[in-house]
Design an enzyme around this catalytic site. Sequence first.
Site, PDB file in Angstrom:
ATOM      1  N   ASP A 178     -69.051  21.320  -9.286  1.00 58.45           N
ATOM      2  CA  ASP A 178     -70.149  20.376  -9.327  1.00 58.45           C
ATOM      3  C   ASP A 178     -69.649  19.050  -8.731  1.00 58.45           C
ATOM      4  O   ASP A 178     -68.472  18.905  -8.375  1.00 58.45           O
ATOM      5  CB  ASP A 178     -70.673  20.214 -10.764  1.00 58.45           C
ATOM      6  N   GLU A 197     -80.153  13.721 -15.305  1.00 57.58           N
ATOM      7  CA  GLU A 197     -78.732  13.728 -15.700  1.00 57.58           C
ATOM      8  C   GLU A 197     -78.399  12.553 -16.616  1.00 57.58           C
ATOM      9  O   GLU A 197     -79.216  12.126 -17.417  1.00 57.58           O
ATOM     10  CB  GLU A 197     -77.861  13.770 -14.447  1.00 57.58           C
TER      11      GLU A 197
HETATM   12  C1  GLC Z   1     -75.268  17.204  -9.809  1.00 59.48           C
HETATM   13  C2  GLC Z   1     -75.720  18.233 -10.804  1.00 59.48           C
HETATM   14  C3  GLC Z   1     -75.945  19.597 -10.219  1.00 59.48           C
HETATM   15  C4  GLC Z   1     -76.436  19.482  -8.788  1.00 59.48           C
HETATM   16  C5  GLC Z   1     -75.340  18.831  -7.976  1.00 59.48           C
HETATM   17  C6  GLC Z   1     -75.739  18.635  -6.514  1.00 59.48           C
HETATM   18  O1  GLC Z   1     -74.325  16.353 -10.350  1.00 59.48           O
HETATM   19  O2  GLC Z   1     -74.944  18.384 -11.982  1.00 59.48           O
HETATM   20  O3  GLC Z   1     -76.895  20.275 -11.063  1.00 59.48           O
HETATM   21  O4  GLC Z   1     -76.736  20.774  -8.275  1.00 59.48           O
HETATM   22  O5  GLC Z   1     -74.930  17.589  -8.511  1.00 59.48           O
HETATM   23  O6  GLC Z   1     -76.802  17.753  -6.432  1.00 59.48           O
END
Ligand code: GLC
Length: 747
Positions: free
Chosen positions: A308, A518
């Site tokens: 991630d 988030e």
């Molecule tokens: C973020 C998220 C993830 C996402 C990624 C790319 O931090 O946790 O769910 O797919 O970054 O955007």
Amino acid sequence: MNTFRNITLTVISALLMSVCGYSQQLTKEQEAKLNDLISKMTLEEKAGQMTQITIQTISKTQGTKDQKHVLDDAKLEEAISKYHVGSILNVFDVAHDIDYWHEIITKIQTAAKDKTRLKIPVIYGIDAIHGATYTKGATLFPQALGLASTWNTALAKTVGDVTAIEAGASGIYWNFNPVLDLGRQPLWPRLWETYGEDVYLAQQLGGAYIYGSQNNPLVGPGKFMTCLKHYVGYSFPLNGLDRTPAYMSERTLREYSLPPFEAGIKAGSKTVMVNSGEIDGIPGHANHFLLTEVLRGELKFDGFVVSDWEDIKRLYTRDRVADSPKEAVRLAVMAGVDMSMVPTDYSFYECVVELAKEGKLPMWRIDEAVKRILAVKMGMGLFENAFPNKELKKHFATEEHTRQNLEAATESIILLKNKDNTLPLSKKQKVFVTGPTANMLSVLNGGWTITWQGNEEVLYPQEKHTILEAIQTEITKTQVTYAEGISFDKEGKIDDAVKLAKSSDVVILCLGEPAYCETPGNIYDLTLPDAQINYAKKLKAAGKKLVVVLVQGRPRVMNEIAEIADAIMVGFLPGMEGGRAIADLLFGDENPSGKLPVTYPKYPNGITLYDYKPIESADQNGYKPQYEFGFGLSYTTYTYSNLKLSSYEISENGSLTVTVDIKNTGSRKGKEIVQLYLTDLFGSVSRPNKQIKGFDKVELAPGETKTVSFTITKDHLSFIGLENKRITEPGKFKVKVAGLESEFILK
Ligand code: GLC
């Protein structure tokens, strides 16, 4: 027979494997080509394939509401030619129109084709989590928790299908979705990205979504790839704050967190994204046991694992389980991470090259990661054609997609209270609409919408209706008065609003949450802000019927409102057609059918979930929700009868069929979600008081009766035993369907 037959995982995986070519089914010539390609690659080219950067890294200017995004050709060439980057993601920072996406993707793939030795296509990834979120004008469906509120696997398949078409039409073939984390911590700001608190519901909806995404005939079977995230155990932080420690035993992880990912792998997804948090002190990105022994050894996952955002670096900068950036890279790659979402520099690339030259990162591991990545690219057909398919543009944001979206939004809304049949409202009434979520589109969509946080209201498509606009359209503007009254958490001057309430027949109070995504969505109290609670009380004191519409990403505690409201509807981010859906339901053009995919707590700490354990059922610890998981009202009524079992014994490899009759005893047609719960009366570990093990949505005309049937096999009876293995144990089981009960024995 049932109208909305669930697509069982068995059917999905069987069909899927038969139509899509994936890495484990690459043809012999593809395998040969793959091995030949890898044999030609330099260490640097291999390190590049393991590197994913965000588009910001190759951009000249940021896209904003006032400024157009511009790609930086020199930075693009550096990324592709010098660092051999194999993957790019995201948007910087606002949604583009489809033609500009074609321009961007074409530039990127042209660079890969013309500016590299081996012409390996780039795989571009995006968070198209409720439709093509970053393509202007896309069909944006209910978010996952809203989709889960429909309990309709056919709709989940449709959402996957349409997302593949519209993201595919944008030239993007890799979607960082579905989220298969379980939504069992209602404080968590990403609850709305999950399919709710139950394993079985998440498995069925996630499997259907993947099937729809990866089997779209227009895009091409296997061309569009999903990504199972966030593997694993990310969604249960003890304190409810995003990216904070989760504490769970291996047994709990295997019982609750792993099965949805197992289902996603069976459904054919070939990429997994890692948990950004930590479990029992081990960061997701450093967990060899979960990333390799379990994911590869047990679940037989053969696709590739992507980190991630920036989470490999964070092993050093945040978690401090690595004492240098280079050690962080070594730790993550050896744990089982194949591709790093770095994403704003080339540090990962440099570390991999250095570590390999120093002999600290073995070539077998680099080759393994690169082969997995290239196999997925090959299985998706990117080597044949990675460029945008202009043919798909005519299938973008069609009327049919909008119709499907309205259907999904309508089925996602849950009627929680309807005292004295306050709803549906007469279309002749004078209506006062008020509250912070009444006249915004961002509150209906939430994060990952046009921008990351989804809160740039001015960027939303003005032709779409807010709840207020939809009500004004449903009846007439002259019948509707409006005042926002308060903002989300600040009392406002409400004397005028109260006056408007007094001069209306009914008050529609729209409450809930602003858009967030988030960590910015972290809260420290699940209760709705006082401003909203107090406003509801003051409006109720005006003496009119009070209809409360909650639009939110998680079940915010509102017990005082539940007491005084005459009717309550909730939408967990119903998407771009949510306003129309709510208006259609309020005035009876549609009949509510949604059911809660999460427990609705009555108190801030009342987060006991529906599948609570026997130890929690004693009075003092009792399960006292505001509304139960699986609950939702309708404008009609249903009666259940004739619960029958084909047998009262089931052998280890046998099955039994449960049938039940359901009758629409009201005066209007409706869709009812028939839910089958099982209780394992005794087990070697404590067993939940009940678990959903079957559901089916049936449409019934007034007076119509249908028979719904479910098949129970040992898979429905298994659990993770004392040895942390999935087992079944002989014994007595109870079947429950809407208050009807029966029992059978597993021999
Ligand atoms: C973020 C998220 C993830 C996402 C990624 C790319 O931090 O946790 O769910 O797919 O970054 O955007």
